[in-house]
Design an enzyme around this catalytic site. Structure first.
Site, PDB file in Angstrom:
ATOM      1  N   HIS A 232     -33.604  42.496   0.294  1.00  0.00           N
ATOM      2  CA  HIS A 232     -33.540  43.898   0.927  1.00  0.00           C
ATOM      3  C   HIS A 232     -34.856  44.164   1.780  1.00  0.00           C
ATOM      4  O   HIS A 232     -36.044  43.983   1.273  1.00  0.00           O
ATOM      5  CB  HIS A 232     -33.362  45.107  -0.001  1.00  0.00           C
ATOM      6  CG  HIS A 232     -34.435  45.133  -1.030  1.00  0.00           C
ATOM      7  ND1 HIS A 232     -33.955  44.954  -2.398  1.00  0.00           N
ATOM      8  CD2 HIS A 232     -35.619  45.059  -1.112  1.00  0.00           C
ATOM      9  CE1 HIS A 232     -35.050  44.937  -3.386  1.00  0.00           C
ATOM     10  NE2 HIS A 232     -36.167  45.108  -2.527  1.00  0.00           N
ATOM     11  N   ASN A 233     -34.554  44.883   3.031  1.00  0.00           N
ATOM     12  CA  ASN A 233     -35.654  45.149   3.987  1.00  0.00           C
ATOM     13  C   ASN A 233     -36.330  44.156   4.554  1.00  0.00           C
ATOM     14  O   ASN A 233     -37.535  44.379   5.093  1.00  0.00           O
ATOM     15  CB  ASN A 233     -36.537  46.422   3.240  1.00  0.00           C
ATOM     16  CG  ASN A 233     -35.477  47.441   2.761  1.00  0.00           C
ATOM     17  OD1 ASN A 233     -35.301  47.561   1.859  1.00  0.00           O
ATOM     18  ND2 ASN A 233     -35.472  48.376   3.874  1.00  0.00           N
TER      19      ASN A 233
END
Length: 304
Positions: A232-233
């Protein structure tokens, strides 16, 4: 060996003109009808020969018809050869440009009837979606290919000319937890998305998680191999490559034109610079500046 429609020298020149520098040596009337490896070619084959290999063989004894070779061995070619030698500083690239054009990699195959597509998904013209693929509330742009058994979750944006191989999952929740007062794990919300820009390739059985509160982003021209995890991210900048079994942890930023080798691991929250080479199986636990090569466990700069 793959059979193809007849390829002439004049057609080959048209495909390369204004793209890459080259010289034709030998026959101008040679014709090929198959694409092959040097090890199994015949007198009608289109092949390429690396500089290393060219140093170990007799070039003028190769039986292939159209032969891509490096400029460094130009003097060894017989100008009266029955074969046509396409001499280039980068014969592998020249070969790839020609063969990709011949094979038309981005042909349109339509949407398979077994694919499941959310009614609110935005699917552009000429998008190919394979058997048993599942598409959520996502946006997929022109000439993108989604292979069989892929799962594209909600809030995923996919650009033009993207290729996603079978079994890949894009936009699933990331792995992030916090302990409560009882010591039990509570899932941190993952309500972000995934943005995949134009001309990205993603291999089979790869997972790219959606962002927690923001987005996971793969910029233009990125290439991701099979069995890769991008958390994520994470942000992968333009033209970078992430190779099989690599793991890019949460909130990592990988710079432009960077190579993440097979089996490499990058700790969460790190910044990897532009033009970096991360070696085979490296375990990266520190930020890496631009233009460096890091290897080992823990990874350290390579001293030349």
């Amino acid at each position: 060996m793959k059979s193809v429609t007849q390829i002439t020298v004049s057609e080959l020149k048209k495909k390369l003109d204004n793209i890459i520098g080259f010289e034709i040596v030998g026959s101008h009337t040679a014709i090929a009808n198959n694409i092959a490896d040097l090890s199994d070619c015949n007198d009608s084959s289109l092949i390429w020969v690396s500089e290393k290999k060219a140093r170990t063989i007799q070039l003028n004894e190769i039986v292939a018809s159209l032969i891509f070779v490096p400029t460094s061995i130009r003097s060894e070619i017989n100008a009266d050869s029955k074969s046509c030698f396409i001499v280039s500083d980068n014969p592998r690239l020249a070969f790839a440009l020609v063969v990709n054009d011949i094979l038309k990699v981005n042909k349109y195959d339509g949407i398979h009837p077994t694919a499941v597509i959310h009614p609110d998904a935005k699917i552009a013209a000429n998008v190919t979606i394979g058997a048993f693929a599942v598409i959520g509330v996502a946006e997929i742009n022109e000439f993108t290919r989604i292979s069989s058994n892929c799962y594209i979750h909600d809030n995923t944006q996919i650009g033009k000319n993207v290729n996603i191989s079978a079994g890949t999952i894009i936009g699933g929740p990331g792995f992030g937890y916090e302990k409560d007062e009882k010591g039990e794990w509570v899932l941190f919300p993952h309500i972000g998305g995934v943005i995949i820009e134009d001309n990205v390739d993603i291999g089979g059985n790869t997972c790219i998680d959606r962002g927690a509160l923001g987005n996971t982003v793969l910029k233009k021209g990125c290439k991701v191999d099979n069995l890769v995890h991008i958390a994520h991210n994470a942000i992968i900048e333009e033209n970078s490559l992430v190779i099989a079994h690599a793991m890019v942890a949460g909130s990592v930023k990988v710079g432009k034109n960077t190579w993440v080798a097979p089996g490499a691991l990058i700790k969460n929250g790190l910044d990897i610079g532009d033009n970096v080479f991360i070696g085979l199986g490296a375990v990266v636990i520190k930020n890496i500046p631009d233009n460096e090569t890091w290897i080992g466990n823990p990874a350290k700069p390579l001293v030349k």
